[in-house]
Design an enzyme around this catalytic site. Structure first.
Site, PDB file in Angstrom:
ATOM      1  N   GLY A  45       0.887  -1.542   0.403  1.00 38.77           N
ATOM      2  CA  GLY A  45      -0.533  -0.226   0.208  1.00 38.77           C
ATOM      3  C   GLY A  45       0.458   0.672   0.179  1.00 38.77           C
TER       4      GLY A  45
ATOM      5  CB  SER B 193       1.809   6.112   1.826  1.00 38.12           C
ATOM      6  OG  SER B 193       1.569   6.279   0.684  1.00 38.12           O
ATOM      7  CB  ILE B 194      -0.798   5.066   5.962  1.00 34.41           C
ATOM      8  CG1 ILE B 194      -1.087   6.542   7.201  1.00 34.41           C
ATOM      9  CG2 ILE B 194      -1.052   4.300   7.541  1.00 34.41           C
ATOM     10  CD1 ILE B 194      -2.965   6.317   7.617  1.00 34.41           C
TER      11      ILE B 194
ATOM     12  CG  ASP C  79      -4.026  -3.960  -9.296  1.00 36.89           C
ATOM     13  OD1 ASP C  79      -4.654  -4.586  -8.408  1.00 36.89           O
ATOM     14  OD2 ASP C  79      -4.774  -3.939 -10.441  1.00 36.89           O
ATOM     15  CB  VAL C  80      -5.110  -7.535  -4.184  1.00 45.03           C
ATOM     16  CG1 VAL C  80      -4.202  -6.801  -3.185  1.00 45.03           C
ATOM     17  CG2 VAL C  80      -6.199  -6.276  -3.773  1.00 45.03           C
TER      18      VAL C  80
ATOM     19  CB  ILE D  87      -4.457  -1.799  -0.498  1.00 46.23           C
ATOM     20  CG1 ILE D  87      -5.081  -2.817   0.323  1.00 46.23           C
ATOM     21  CG2 ILE D  87      -3.432  -1.376  -0.949  1.00 46.23           C
ATOM     22  CD1 ILE D  87      -4.521  -4.430  -1.163  1.00 46.23           C
TER      23      ILE D  87
ATOM     24  CB  ALA E  75     -14.727   3.307  -3.562  1.00 41.84           C
TER      25      ALA E  75
ATOM     26  CE1 TYR F 144     -13.551   6.908   4.231  1.00 39.56           C
ATOM     27  CE2 TYR F 144     -14.245   5.586   5.352  1.00 39.56           C
ATOM     28  CZ  TYR F 144     -13.867   6.070   4.727  1.00 39.56           C
ATOM     29  OH  TYR F 144     -12.783   4.454   5.610  1.00 39.56           O
TER      30      TYR F 144
ATOM     31  CE  LYS G 267     -10.329   1.230   4.607  1.00 38.47           C
ATOM     32  NZ  LYS G 267      -9.151   0.843   4.698  1.00 38.47           N
TER      33      LYS G 267
END
Length: 191
Positions: A27, A33-34, A78-79, A106, A109, A169, A176
């Site tokens: 990710g 990025s986190i 790429d999942v 990751i 949408a 969101y 999530k």
């Protein structure tokens, strides 16, 4: 946010508490990025890293970070594409033989589903969001389990919007929430 390390953090870094551990980070997009922040801390604590990148467009951004981190494995993932997650785990098995930490950071949408109301989300958009943002964690856990015979750590990133309604969101809230539930069930099954 204070970026100064605490005494506890300094002690942990000096002791290299993850020395000899192997961590997969999925990710990283850029230095903000986190996932990159987590990878940096894993490395500071002594872990060896496997870092993935989404596609050829993302590769140059992530590759420079992977080199900076001294990642010994750098692979596409790429999942949403059949076989790519399996290929990462085959490479981990071939290079390391085992795994201690797997970080899933990751989410995705389709833009039209993400920006619209939940009630208006398309069937396909909802399925894609669930597959990439939630089921890929379950898939990752399935592939990681045989590489963690002595146990390990599986991590997933979530957001407050999984538990409380956060305006705008939209679709990602229920997705999530499903991810958080999957984490609990996997902890029960694998823990």
């Amino acid at each position: 946010m204070n970026d100064q390390p605490t005494e506890l953090t300094k002690t942990a870094i000096r002791s290299k508490i993850l020395h000899g551990k192997r961590a997969l980070v999925i990710g990283i997009v850029n230095e903000h990025s986190i996932a990159y922040g987590c990878a940096r801390v894993f490395r500071e604590l002594g872990a060896d890293l496997a870092v993935t990148y989404l596609n050829e467009k993302a590769r140059p951004y992530v590759e420079s970070l992977a080199k900076e981190l001294g990642a010994s494995i750098f692979a596409p993932c790429d999942v949403g594409r059949n076989g790519e997650l399996e290929a990462v785990f085959r490479q981990i098995r071939g290079t390391w033989g085992s795994l201690d930490i797997a970080l899933h950071s990751i989410a995705f949408a389709p833009k039209e589903d993400l920006q619209g109301r939940l009630v208006d989300s398309s069937d396909e958009g909802f399925k894609v969001a669930m597959d990439i943002s939630c089921h890929s964690f379950v898939h990752m856990a399935r592939l990681a389990e045989p590489l963690m015979p002595e146990g390990g750590t599986l991590l997933a990133m979530s957001y407050h919007g999984a538990n409380k309604v956060v305006p705008n969101y939209n679709l990602m809230g229920p997705v999530k929430a499903a991810l958080e539930s999957a984490v609990r069930y996997l902890a029960y099954e694998l823990g």
